[in-house]
Design a protein around this motif. Structure first.
Motif, mmCIF file in Angstrom:
data_model
loop_
_atom_site.group_PDB
_atom_site.id
_atom_site.type_symbol
_atom_site.label_atom_id
_atom_site.label_comp_id
_atom_site.label_asym_id
_atom_site.label_seq_id
_atom_site.Cartn_x
_atom_site.Cartn_y
_atom_site.Cartn_z
ATOM 1 N N LEU A 34 0.824 -1.220 0.000
ATOM 2 C CA LEU A 34 0.000 0.000 0.000
ATOM 3 C C LEU A 34 0.855 1.266 0.000
ATOM 4 O O LEU A 34 0.536 2.235 -0.696
ATOM 5 C CB LEU A 34 -0.949 -0.022 1.208
ATOM 6 N N VAL A 36 3.984 1.597 -1.137
ATOM 7 C CA VAL A 36 4.645 1.727 -2.448
ATOM 8 C C VAL A 36 3.638 2.200 -3.497
ATOM 9 O O VAL A 36 3.956 3.053 -4.335
ATOM 10 C CB VAL A 36 5.300 0.388 -2.854
ATOM 11 N N LYS A 37 2.412 1.661 -3.446
ATOM 12 C CA LYS A 37 1.395 2.090 -4.419
ATOM 13 C C LYS A 37 1.143 3.595 -4.292
ATOM 14 O O LYS A 37 1.094 4.314 -5.297
ATOM 15 C CB LYS A 37 0.094 1.321 -4.188
ATOM 16 N N ARG A 40 4.023 5.589 -5.774
ATOM 17 C CA ARG A 40 4.141 5.524 -7.244
ATOM 18 C C ARG A 40 3.001 6.245 -7.944
ATOM 19 O O ARG A 40 3.209 6.872 -8.986
ATOM 20 C CB ARG A 40 4.259 4.066 -7.681
ATOM 21 N N VAL A 41 1.812 6.164 -7.380
ATOM 22 C CA VAL A 41 0.675 6.908 -7.965
ATOM 23 C C VAL A 41 0.958 8.409 -7.889
ATOM 24 O O VAL A 41 0.718 9.154 -8.847
ATOM 25 C CB VAL A 41 -0.637 6.543 -7.233
ATOM 26 N N GLU A 43 3.957 9.820 -7.770
ATOM 27 C CA GLU A 43 5.038 10.135 -8.697
ATOM 28 C C GLU A 43 4.530 10.188 -10.140
ATOM 29 O O GLU A 43 4.920 11.076 -10.919
ATOM 30 C CB GLU A 43 6.134 9.078 -8.559
ATOM 31 N N LEU A 44 3.640 9.264 -10.496
ATOM 32 C CA LEU A 44 3.051 9.272 -11.836
ATOM 33 C C LEU A 44 2.262 10.549 -12.071
ATOM 34 O O LEU A 44 2.343 11.176 -13.138
ATOM 35 C CB LEU A 44 2.135 8.055 -12.022
ATOM 36 N N MET B 220 -1.371 -6.976 -6.259
ATOM 37 C CA MET B 220 -0.958 -5.649 -5.763
ATOM 38 C C MET B 220 0.497 -5.358 -6.132
ATOM 39 O O MET B 220 0.828 -4.250 -6.570
ATOM 40 C CB MET B 220 -1.106 -5.587 -4.240
ATOM 41 N N ASN B 224 2.090 -2.463 -8.648
ATOM 42 C CA ASN B 224 3.166 -1.542 -8.261
ATOM 43 C C ASN B 224 4.341 -1.622 -9.227
ATOM 44 O O ASN B 224 4.970 -0.605 -9.529
ATOM 45 C CB ASN B 224 3.646 -1.869 -6.837
ATOM 46 N N TYR B 227 3.481 0.268 -12.392
ATOM 47 C CA TYR B 227 3.641 1.706 -12.124
ATOM 48 C C TYR B 227 5.123 2.102 -12.169
ATOM 49 O O TYR B 227 5.489 3.130 -12.732
ATOM 50 C CB TYR B 227 3.061 2.082 -10.752
ATOM 51 N N ALA B 228 5.984 1.275 -11.543
ATOM 52 C CA ALA B 228 7.425 1.588 -11.501
ATOM 53 C C ALA B 228 8.001 1.650 -12.910
ATOM 54 O O ALA B 228 8.815 2.530 -13.230
ATOM 55 C CB ALA B 228 8.161 0.540 -10.670
ATOM 56 N N ILE B 231 6.888 4.817 -14.644
ATOM 57 C CA ILE B 231 7.665 5.962 -14.145
ATOM 58 C C ILE B 231 9.035 5.978 -14.818
ATOM 59 O O ILE B 231 9.510 7.017 -15.288
ATOM 60 C CB ILE B 231 7.801 5.890 -12.601
ATOM 61 N N MET B 234 8.681 7.055 -18.446
ATOM 62 C CA MET B 234 8.392 8.495 -18.553
ATOM 63 C C MET B 234 9.651 9.307 -18.257
ATOM 64 O O MET B 234 9.918 10.310 -18.931
ATOM 65 C CB MET B 234 7.252 8.873 -17.597
ATOM 66 N N ARG B 235 10.424 8.902 -17.267
ATOM 67 C CA ARG B 235 11.665 9.629 -16.944
ATOM 68 C C ARG B 235 12.655 9.530 -18.098
ATOM 69 O O ARG B 235 13.357 10.493 -18.413
ATOM 70 C CB ARG B 235 12.284 9.064 -15.666
#
Lengths: 61, 255
Positions: A34, A36-37, A40-41, A43-44, B220, B224, B227-228, B231, B234-235
């Motif tokens: 949770l 980390v999510k 990252r959300v 940061e996005l 989950m 994550n 998402y990483a 990111i 995008m960077r």
């Protein structure tokens, strides 16, 4: 239930240690997922707010 | 929805968002039922007393540790053969979960061993091969962290994971091949389970609960990881735009 509590003094600490460790491991995994999510959300969202898009996002948009 | 549809990470994330509330509900319900049965339905063992309740954590953890590795091996084949975009995401997300379940199996086994065997640990085949599994998981996690490029890391990890599959039958059959303190299989046997239903049913309920928890956490962790990678992509695009002559876009594989 009675038999369980009646037997608590004999080896109950071993059982308690195992179940407490299980709670700690499960809770630790859930907390990491949770936290980390959330990071990252965020940061996005910051990257998108800065105008940086993914290649596929540009195609869609 | 086919496996090919799920190759699209955006579609996969959408599916995860839809099923996650149901999965959380089912996991909580199964864990609550399993714990109730473990403490208030299952009787104490006539020899082991209350310590038999350790089995309801120990055995599902050990099963999940093995299942998780087998799933990582399947994902590794998906990475090497079909180059499925989510296969290496799945393998990477599963590794810490496998390590956690292996640790829990080792810890609970050690705690259980002290009152029953009179020792915390013996270097017998089952315990040692399970410790090797834990070290394999740590090695795989370390290898993922060693490489920045997820594509290179995925190939290296897939090979390492597939090499480590040799340990799974050794763990399973160690109690048959060698003399060990650990008891032989008592559930998955050709002549049926050796456990009474009053112990077997709570054990299977807890195993189901642990499996649901594993699936929930795996999804989950996969989310994550996606998402990483977004990111990172995008960077790298931002860096490429800032330095137009730099060849950084070649390293980007978006998910």
């Amino acid at each position: 239930m009675d038999s369980f509590f009646a037997d608590l003094p004999r080896h109950a600490e071993y059982v308690a240690a195992v179940y407490l460790m299980a709670v700690a491991v499960f809770g630790g995994l859930l907390t990491v997922a949770l936290v980390v999510k959330k990071q990252r959300v965020k940061e996005l969202a910051e990257l998108e707010a800065a105008g940086i898009r993914r290649r596929s996002a540009k195609k869609q948009g | 929805m086919t496996l090919y549809d799920l190759a699209n990470p955006t579609r996969f994330l959408s599916l995860v968002e839809r099923i996650m509330p149901w999965l959380i509900g089912a996991t909580v319900l199964a864990l609550a039922t399993g714990l109730y049965m473990a403490f208030f339905y299952a009787p104490e063992d006539y020899q082991q007393g209350v310590t038999v309740r350790i089995m309801f954590v120990h055995v599902p953890s050990a099963w999940l540790a093995l299942l998780c590795y087998a799933m990582m091996a399947g994902s590794s084949i998906g990475t090497l053969v079909w180059k499925h975009p989510l296969a290496d995401v799945s393998a990477k997300a599963a590794a810490p979960l496998g390590a956690a379940f292996t640790f829990l199996a080792l810890f609970s086994g050690s705690i259980w061993a002290k009152p029953m065997w009179g020792t915390w640990w013996v270097w017998d085949a089952r315990l040692t091969s399970f410790l090797v599994l834990f070290i394999m998981y740590l090695g795989i996690i370390a290898l993922w962290r060693t490489m920045d490029d997820p594509i290179k890391a995925a190939k290296a990890n897939a090979i390492l994971t597939l090499v480590g599959v040799i340990n799974l039958p050794i763990i399973k059959f160690s109690v048959d091949w060698w003399n060990t303190l650990h008891q032989p299989a008592s559930v998955f046997r050709t002549d049926g389970p050796a456990l009474h239903s009053s112990i077997l049913v709570p054990l299977l309920v807890m195993a189901g609960a642990f499996t649901l928890f594993f699936i929930m956490m795996h999804l989950m962790f996969m989310r994550n990881e996606i998402y990483a990678r977004r990111i990172r992509a995008m960077r790298m695009r931002a860096a490429s735009a800032a330095q137009p002559h730099a060849n950084v876009t070649a390293q980007i594989r978006e998910v």
